[in-house]
Enzyme design. Sequence first.
Site, short mmCIF file in Angstrom:
data_model
loop_
_atom_site.label_atom_id
_atom_site.label_comp_id
_atom_site.label_asym_id
_atom_site.label_seq_id
_atom_site.Cartn_x
_atom_site.Cartn_y
_atom_site.Cartn_z
CG HIS A 1 22.37 -5.57 -4.46
ND1 HIS A 1 23.45 -5.41 -3.65
CD2 HIS A 1 21.42 -6.18 -3.71
CE1 HIS A 1 23.19 -5.91 -2.45
NE2 HIS A 1 21.95 -6.37 -2.47
CG ASP B 1 -3.38 2.19 -2.21
OD1 ASP B 1 -3.04 3.29 -2.71
OD2 ASP B 1 -3.48 2.01 -1.00
CG HIS C 1 0.66 5.72 4.46
ND1 HIS C 1 0.79 4.72 3.53
CD2 HIS C 1 -0.10 6.68 3.89
CE1 HIS C 1 0.14 5.06 2.43
NE2 HIS C 1 -0.42 6.25 2.62
CE1 TYR D 1 -2.41 4.20 5.94
CE2 TYR D 1 -4.19 2.88 6.87
CZ TYR D 1 -3.52 4.09 6.76
OH TYR D 1 -3.97 5.19 7.47
CB ALA D 2 -3.29 -2.28 -0.55
CG ASN D 3 0.35 1.75 -0.78
OD1 ASN D 3 0.00 1.89 -1.93
ND2 ASN D 3 -0.30 2.28 0.25
#
Length: 128
Positions: free
Chosen positions: A20, A28, A95, A117-119
């Site tokens: 947890h 990316d 970011h 920004y594909a994170n």
Amino acid sequence: MKKHGIINRDIASALASFGHTDLLVIGDCGLPIPKGVPCIDLSYKIGEPAFLTILDAVLDDFEAEAASIAREITAGNPVVEGAIMEKIAADYITHDELKTLSKDAKLIIRTGEATPYANIVLRSGVIF
């Protein structure tokens, strides 16, 4: 042999060790990997595997109670942003904050994604 879920042995083993509130980052191919944070690099060419493909596979096999994405994605990659929000309600952080938060991740999965920004940072939930 596993019958369902992620069959990549490194990812399956790592996810089984999460507790947890542990953090998992899917990034990316340009996301910096902090020293000391384990990284499973799935990239094999620019764009492959796609960020959303890996996010789908992880969310099918991982209980995430929260998610964070960079607010810059709204202007820089609205298509991926929309797809993320269809899958999981994510909070927005900068970011730079995402990169700082990734230093506390238990694992980073690197994709071949080559769009801005594909994170995402996923916080592990519990299944009970």
